[in-house]
Motif scaffolding. Structure first.
Motif, short mmCIF file in Angstrom:
data_model
loop_
_atom_site.label_atom_id
_atom_site.label_comp_id
_atom_site.label_asym_id
_atom_site.label_seq_id
_atom_site.Cartn_x
_atom_site.Cartn_y
_atom_site.Cartn_z
N ASP A 19 -44.41 23.22 65.60
CA ASP A 19 -45.83 22.91 65.47
C ASP A 19 -46.41 22.46 66.82
O ASP A 19 -47.53 22.82 67.16
N GLN A 20 -45.64 21.70 67.58
CA GLN A 20 -46.11 21.26 68.90
C GLN A 20 -46.23 22.43 69.88
O GLN A 20 -47.00 22.36 70.83
N GLN A 21 -45.48 23.49 69.63
CA GLN A 21 -45.56 24.68 70.48
C GLN A 21 -46.60 25.67 69.96
O GLN A 21 -46.62 26.82 70.36
N PHE A 22 -47.45 25.18 69.05
CA PHE A 22 -48.54 25.97 68.47
C PHE A 22 -48.05 27.18 67.69
O PHE A 22 -48.69 28.22 67.66
N TYR A 23 -46.88 27.05 67.08
CA TYR A 23 -46.39 28.09 66.20
C TYR A 23 -46.50 27.55 64.78
O TYR A 23 -45.64 26.81 64.31
N GLY A 24 -47.57 27.92 64.10
CA GLY A 24 -47.79 27.42 62.75
C GLY A 24 -46.84 28.03 61.75
O GLY A 24 -46.63 29.24 61.74
N CYS B 13 -39.31 21.83 62.52
CA CYS B 13 -40.66 22.25 62.11
C CYS B 13 -41.72 21.58 62.98
O CYS B 13 -42.69 22.22 63.37
N LYS B 14 -41.52 20.30 63.29
CA LYS B 14 -42.48 19.59 64.13
C LYS B 14 -42.47 20.12 65.56
O LYS B 14 -43.51 20.20 66.20
N PRO C 19 -44.23 14.23 53.87
CA PRO C 19 -45.67 14.51 53.76
C PRO C 19 -46.38 14.68 55.10
O PRO C 19 -47.49 15.18 55.14
N ASP C 20 -45.73 14.28 56.19
CA ASP C 20 -46.39 14.40 57.50
C ASP C 20 -46.30 15.81 58.07
O ASP C 20 -46.90 16.09 59.11
N LEU C 21 -45.61 16.72 57.40
CA LEU C 21 -45.54 18.11 57.85
C LEU C 21 -46.83 18.83 57.45
O LEU C 21 -47.36 18.61 56.36
N ALA D 294 -33.58 16.12 57.76
CA ALA D 294 -34.25 15.49 58.91
C ALA D 294 -34.26 16.45 60.11
O ALA D 294 -35.24 16.52 60.84
N GLU D 295 -33.17 17.18 60.29
CA GLU D 295 -33.10 18.15 61.38
C GLU D 295 -34.10 19.29 61.17
O GLU D 295 -34.77 19.73 62.11
N LEU D 296 -34.23 19.74 59.93
CA LEU D 296 -35.19 20.79 59.61
C LEU D 296 -36.62 20.30 59.84
O LEU D 296 -37.45 21.03 60.41
N GLU D 297 -36.90 19.07 59.44
CA GLU D 297 -38.22 18.50 59.67
C GLU D 297 -38.52 18.41 61.17
O GLU D 297 -39.61 18.76 61.63
N LYS D 298 -37.52 17.96 61.93
CA LYS D 298 -37.70 17.84 63.39
C LYS D 298 -37.98 19.22 64.01
O LYS D 298 -38.86 19.36 64.86
#
Length: 112
Positions: free
Chosen positions: A57-62, A53-54, A105-107, A47-51
């Motif tokens: 993503d919000q900082q526009f780092y794909g 990654c998100k 799946p939301d990643l 869950a921490e890794l998913e957070k």
């Protein structure tokens, strides 16, 4: 219901069901038993890794899939977890990544 009928109905291995029934365990305990290999990262670390990654993503780092595999390896090393990740490549494997992406799946990841 007999073993054969239960295994066909629920898709369980017959021998595993027989072993658990012979233990005379409480049925509530048997329902909570997880079969198969233990996950490389516990749920709270995934869950921490998913957070993380998100947040990236919000900082526009794909992130690419390769980046996620490297981060998972670093999470395991940093938290002193016993893992089966590749020490030479310093990353998690394809099977772990496929499971991680199916559990989250939301990643979204970068393809290039």
């Amino acid at each position: 219901m007999g073993y054969l009928k239960v295994t066909k109905h629920f898709g369980l291995p017959k021998r595993s069901l027989e072993l658990y029934v012979k233990k005379d365990a409480n049925p509530e305990v048997l329902v909570k038993v997880h079969m198969g290999r233990a996950p490389a990262l516990p749920d709270h670390l995934e869950a921490e890794l998913e957070k993380y990654c998100k947040e990236l993503d919000q900082q526009f780092y794909g992130l690419r899939l390769k980046d996620i595999k490297h981060m998972a390896f670093r999470f395991a090393i940093k938290n002193y977890l016993k893992h089966l990740f590749s020490l030479t490549k310093e990353c998690a494997g394809k099977k772990w990544l496929r499971g991680f992406m199916s559990r989250h799946p939301d990643l979204s990841v970068r393809t290039l």
